[in-house]
Design a protein around this motif. Structure first.
Motif, short mmCIF file in Angstrom:
data_model
loop_
_atom_site.label_atom_id
_atom_site.label_comp_id
_atom_site.label_asym_id
_atom_site.label_seq_id
_atom_site.Cartn_x
_atom_site.Cartn_y
_atom_site.Cartn_z
N GLU A 1 0.84 -1.19 0.00
CA GLU A 1 0.00 0.00 0.00
C GLU A 1 0.88 1.23 0.00
N ALA A 2 0.45 2.26 -0.75
CA ALA A 2 1.22 3.50 -0.84
C ALA A 2 0.26 4.68 -0.85
N SER A 3 0.75 5.83 -0.40
CA SER A 3 -0.08 7.03 -0.37
C SER A 3 0.49 8.16 -1.21
N THR A 4 1.64 7.95 -1.86
CA THR A 4 2.23 8.95 -2.75
C THR A 4 2.71 8.28 -4.02
N ALA A 5 2.99 9.10 -5.02
CA ALA A 5 3.48 8.57 -6.29
C ALA A 5 4.84 7.90 -6.12
N GLU A 6 5.74 8.52 -5.39
CA GLU A 6 7.08 7.96 -5.22
C GLU A 6 7.03 6.63 -4.49
N GLN A 7 6.18 6.55 -3.48
CA GLN A 7 6.03 5.29 -2.77
C GLN A 7 5.47 4.22 -3.70
N ALA A 8 4.50 4.61 -4.53
CA ALA A 8 3.89 3.66 -5.46
C ALA A 8 4.92 3.12 -6.43
N VAL A 9 5.73 4.00 -7.00
CA VAL A 9 6.75 3.57 -7.97
C VAL A 9 7.76 2.64 -7.31
N THR A 10 8.18 2.96 -6.09
CA THR A 10 9.15 2.14 -5.37
C THR A 10 8.60 0.75 -5.08
N LEU A 11 7.38 0.70 -4.53
CA LEU A 11 6.79 -0.59 -4.20
C LEU A 11 6.48 -1.40 -5.46
N HIS A 12 6.05 -0.73 -6.50
CA HIS A 12 5.75 -1.44 -7.75
C HIS A 12 6.99 -2.13 -8.29
N ALA A 13 8.13 -1.43 -8.26
CA ALA A 13 9.37 -2.02 -8.76
C ALA A 13 9.80 -3.20 -7.89
N ARG A 14 9.55 -3.12 -6.59
CA ARG A 14 9.99 -4.17 -5.68
C ARG A 14 9.05 -5.37 -5.69
N LEU A 15 7.76 -5.13 -5.80
CA LEU A 15 6.77 -6.19 -5.59
C LEU A 15 6.23 -6.80 -6.87
N ALA A 16 6.34 -6.06 -8.00
CA ALA A 16 5.85 -6.55 -9.29
C ALA A 16 4.42 -7.09 -9.20
N PRO A 17 3.46 -6.27 -8.76
CA PRO A 17 2.09 -6.77 -8.62
C PRO A 17 1.43 -7.00 -9.98
N HIS A 18 0.40 -7.85 -9.99
CA HIS A 18 -0.37 -8.04 -11.21
C HIS A 18 -1.21 -6.79 -11.52
N ARG B 1 -18.77 -2.75 -3.67
CA ARG B 1 -17.72 -3.74 -3.42
C ARG B 1 -17.62 -4.75 -4.56
N THR B 2 -18.76 -5.19 -5.05
CA THR B 2 -18.76 -6.18 -6.14
C THR B 2 -18.13 -5.61 -7.40
N GLN B 3 -18.44 -4.34 -7.74
CA GLN B 3 -17.84 -3.71 -8.92
C GLN B 3 -16.33 -3.65 -8.80
N ILE B 4 -15.84 -3.30 -7.62
CA ILE B 4 -14.40 -3.18 -7.42
C ILE B 4 -13.72 -4.54 -7.54
N ILE B 5 -14.29 -5.54 -6.87
CA ILE B 5 -13.71 -6.89 -6.92
C ILE B 5 -13.70 -7.41 -8.36
N ASN B 6 -14.83 -7.28 -9.03
CA ASN B 6 -14.91 -7.74 -10.43
C ASN B 6 -13.98 -6.93 -11.32
N GLY B 7 -13.83 -5.62 -11.02
CA GLY B 7 -12.94 -4.78 -11.79
C GLY B 7 -11.49 -5.23 -11.69
N VAL B 8 -11.06 -5.57 -10.49
CA VAL B 8 -9.69 -6.04 -10.30
C VAL B 8 -9.49 -7.37 -11.01
N ARG B 9 -10.45 -8.26 -10.90
CA ARG B 9 -10.34 -9.56 -11.58
C ARG B 9 -10.29 -9.37 -13.11
N THR B 10 -11.16 -8.50 -13.62
CA THR B 10 -11.19 -8.26 -15.06
C THR B 10 -9.88 -7.66 -15.55
N ALA B 11 -9.37 -6.69 -14.79
CA ALA B 11 -8.09 -6.07 -15.15
C ALA B 11 -6.98 -7.11 -15.19
N ALA B 12 -6.91 -7.96 -14.17
CA ALA B 12 -5.86 -8.98 -14.10
C ALA B 12 -5.97 -9.97 -15.25
#
Length: 232
Positions: free
Chosen positions: A44-61, A120-131
């Protein structure tokens, strides 16, 4: 806030990075996703820099991203994430349903756009669809995009100037109709400065140096007439 959750990045299932600067919303989003079988909120991140750092480290789907971050424009964050790892799927979850923000996010590479307030259902389905490689939009945004692209398909300059964004093409059409910058700004409900920035980009992409040359190019392509009907 930067938080790397246990089990990342080597987890089975669907890994998700959450990016939002509102702690209460972040808590709610995490609570919606964590109970789902196969979901792993790896960070989880609350800024752009944190997001970029965690994304590079964690490689999320999937990255679920709020555009309204305190330290950077959301569309720039999308570009940075995808430049680093093009296979990441970025799903925007934003308070704004402004057409410009939606189109900018899509042009930057987002695979979907949900408005906060989605259930909640839209968000869950949205994440699944994106992945899974699909595109997902809130219903009201999907309808507006449909109308927008239907209108855009009727514009003759789209094929002549594929290098222009939809907004730049719209402004070029209005210039060819004879509107000045202030009139264009008023018509599109944007600032004079924004119009001028777009015009600068148009001139650079068309390799022209002034308004007169741009008008000639536009009219030769069929813009500026009654038939080029952008939505008012």
């Amino acid at each position: 806030m930067v938080e790397e959750n246990p089990g990342s990045p080597h987890v089975d299932g669907l890994s998700v990075l959450l990016v939002d600067d509102h702690p209460m919303f972040l808590d709610g989003l995490r609570g919606a996703l964590l109970p789902q079988e196969g979901f792993h909120v790896v960070g989880e991140a609350s800024t752009a820099e944190q997001a970029v750092t965690l994304h590079a480290r964690l490689a999320p789907h999937v990255v679920v991203l709020d555009l309204g971050l305190p330290d950077a424009n959301g569309t720039e964050v999308i570009r940075r994430l995808l430049d680093d790892r093009p296979q990441t799927r970025v799903l925007v979850l934003s308070m704004s349903d402004d057409d410009n923000n939606v189109l900018a996010a899509m042009q930057a590479g987002a695979c979907g756009y949900l408005v906060k307030g989605a259930d909640r259902t839209q968000i869950i389905n949205g994440v699944r669809t994106a992945a899974a490689g699909g595109a997902v939009f809130s219903p009201q945004i999907a309808e507006r995009l449909r109308c927008f692209f239907n209108a855009l398909a009727a514009v003759p300059g789209q094929q002549a100037f594929p290098q222009l964004t939809p907004r730049e093409l719209e402004i070029l059409d209005l210039i060819a109709r004879g509107l000045d910058y202030r009139q264009i700004a008023r018509r599109l409900t944007i600032s004079d400065k924004t119009v001028r920035n777009h015009v600068t980009n148009v001139f650079a992409k068309l390799h022209v140096t002034d308004r007169a040359q741009a008008v000639i190019r536009a009219r030769n392509a069929g813009l500026g007439g009654d038939s080029s009907a952008f939505p008012s």
